[in-house]
Design a protein around this motif. Structure first.
Motif, mmCIF file in Angstrom:
data_model
loop_
_atom_site.group_PDB
_atom_site.id
_atom_site.type_symbol
_atom_site.label_atom_id
_atom_site.label_comp_id
_atom_site.label_asym_id
_atom_site.label_seq_id
_atom_site.Cartn_x
_atom_site.Cartn_y
_atom_site.Cartn_z
ATOM 1 N N TRP A 149 26.024 0.266 -0.252
ATOM 2 C CA TRP A 149 25.877 1.530 -0.986
ATOM 3 C C TRP A 149 24.850 1.447 -2.117
ATOM 4 N N GLY A 150 24.357 0.263 -2.394
ATOM 5 C CA GLY A 150 23.393 0.102 -3.469
ATOM 6 C C GLY A 150 22.745 -1.270 -3.392
ATOM 7 N N PHE A 151 21.659 -1.433 -4.144
ATOM 8 C CA PHE A 151 20.934 -2.712 -4.108
ATOM 9 C C PHE A 151 20.221 -2.927 -5.434
ATOM 10 N N ALA A 152 19.888 -4.184 -5.706
ATOM 11 C CA ALA A 152 19.058 -4.539 -6.853
ATOM 12 C C ALA A 152 18.352 -5.849 -6.540
ATOM 13 N N HIS A 153 17.047 -5.868 -6.737
ATOM 14 C CA HIS A 153 16.301 -7.115 -6.623
ATOM 15 C C HIS A 153 16.424 -7.881 -7.932
ATOM 16 N N VAL A 154 16.648 -9.181 -7.846
ATOM 17 C CA VAL A 154 16.612 -10.036 -9.029
ATOM 18 C C VAL A 154 15.581 -11.143 -8.790
ATOM 19 N N TYR A 155 14.959 -11.568 -9.890
ATOM 20 C CA TYR A 155 13.917 -12.591 -9.832
ATOM 21 C C TYR A 155 14.165 -13.642 -10.905
ATOM 22 N N HIS A 156 13.803 -14.874 -10.568
ATOM 23 C CA HIS A 156 14.011 -15.992 -11.490
ATOM 24 C C HIS A 156 13.054 -17.116 -11.082
ATOM 25 N N ARG A 157 13.193 -18.268 -11.715
ATOM 26 C CA ARG A 157 12.261 -19.367 -11.461
ATOM 27 C C ARG A 157 12.259 -19.811 -9.998
ATOM 28 N N GLY A 158 13.370 -19.648 -9.316
ATOM 29 C CA GLY A 158 13.451 -20.091 -7.930
ATOM 30 C C GLY A 158 12.948 -19.090 -6.912
ATOM 31 N N SER A 159 12.577 -17.895 -7.336
ATOM 32 C CA SER A 159 12.125 -16.868 -6.399
ATOM 33 C C SER A 159 10.751 -17.223 -5.852
ATOM 34 N N ARG A 160 10.567 -17.047 -4.563
ATOM 35 C CA ARG A 160 9.258 -17.304 -3.961
ATOM 36 C C ARG A 160 8.310 -16.133 -4.180
ATOM 37 N N ARG A 161 8.837 -14.943 -4.159
ATOM 38 C CA ARG A 161 8.030 -13.768 -4.448
ATOM 39 C C ARG A 161 7.999 -13.574 -5.955
#
Length: 320
Positions: free
Chosen positions: A227-239
């Motif tokens: 029903w919902g989503f959120a992208h999270v980013y941190h040091r380990g993210s490839r993008r």
């Protein structure tokens, strides 16, 4: 002399960027390559130009155009972008004007009806940085019109605690929020196709191609559906997501969140705020100490979670 970009220009262009924008927008090679050659569907290497003077690069312009067929369902096939126009300080009137005239002429010759500064796929900026008044004046003198204010918001997570309103909204719904599991990817993409069928669906699909798992997309789930989503980013993210573009300015424990959205059928129940609250909590648990929400006008919404303005941009566009 106006000429095509060369691969050997990369170092000179990064150095020029640091001189012009590096204090507030510290660009590194990884982000540069991701947002240019790393997006071959939109970045027009054949139209990119550098301005060389005495053997030294003093300006550059990067253009992007929609592919055929368009990359997402409502992508306007006649709208193009100037991803950035970069010149040495004080050279707007000669070098900047020459690059801008070239950019508009090249896009006009290809049949595009409108050009927008920033906000492009794999963008660097949502618009003109508010501090760069010289660039804004150059664009406006050429017929570009400014519209509104977009902002990035920032928060130090040392004192962050999950807001009571977020916890209560989630508990009342009976739903759950957590990292997307591999078996949920089809449901996630189906939700996005129904609720956010444009750029957010496209960007999620592109991200899932490069990440080792879908776990950095959080999902609001219940009743067997997403029903919902959120992208999270941190040091380990490839993008390198927009919230962590300028990670050198955030410190070693950096993070970011966005885009974020919930089904229209659930709005008004506080579940968007719950998704935000749990998303920030998730990043804190991953060791993030300082994070950014990028490209939004929702100051009140993010302010409820303690976020304050960090960077500002003014969109500019004109008909061709």
């Amino acid at each position: 002399m106006l000429r095509a970009w060369r691969p050997s220009d990369e170092t000179a262009l990064l150095e020029l960027w640091r001189r012009r924008w590096g204090e507030r927008f510290p660009l590194d090679k990884a982000l540069w390559e991701q947002q240019t050659a790393g997006d071959p569907r939109h970045f027009r290497a054949d139209l990119a130009r550098a301005f060389e003077e005495g053997g030294r690069v003093v300006g550059a312009v990067s253009l992007k155009t929609p592919p055929s067929p368009p990359a997402w369902s409502n992508q306007n096939p006649r709208n193009a972008w100037i991803s950035f126009l970069l010149v040495e300080e004080g050279r707007e009137e000669d070098v900047g004007r020459a690059l801008l005239e070239y950019a508009q002429g090249a896009l006009r010759a290809e049949g595009f009806a409108r050009v927008q500064y920033g906000g492009d796929p794999s963008h660097f900026f949502p618009g003109v940085p508010v501090e760069d008044t010289a660039l804004a004046e150059l664009l406006q003198a050429s017929g570009f019109e400014a519209a509104g204010l977009e902002q990035d918001f920032i928060r130090d997570l040392a004192d962050y605690a999950l807001p009571t309103a977020a916890r209560e909204a989630l508990e009342a719904s009976g739903f759950r929020i957590g990292p997307c599991r591999p078996e949920q990817v089809a449901a996630l993409l189906g939700f996005l196709e129904a609720a956010f069928p444009g750029r957010w669906l496209y960007e999620t699909e592109q991200r899932l191609k490069v990440e080792p798992s879908p776990a950095d997309v959080l999902v609001l789930e219940g009743e067997g559906q997403v029903w919902g989503f959120a992208h999270v980013y941190h040091r380990g993210s490839r993008r390198i997501g927009p919230g962590i573009y300028w990670r050198e300015a955030l410190g070693a424990a950096y993070g970011g969140l966005g885009p974020i959205g919930v089904s229209g059928a659930l709005r008004g129940r506080g579940l968007g705020f719950a998704l935000l609250g749990y998303g920030v909590q998730h990043l804190k648990e991953l060791g993030v100490g300082r994070m950014v929400i990028d490209w939004t006008t929702l100051a009140d919404f993010y302010g409820k979670a303690g976020f304050v303005p960090w960077r500002g941009y003014r969109p500019h566009s004109r008909g061709l």
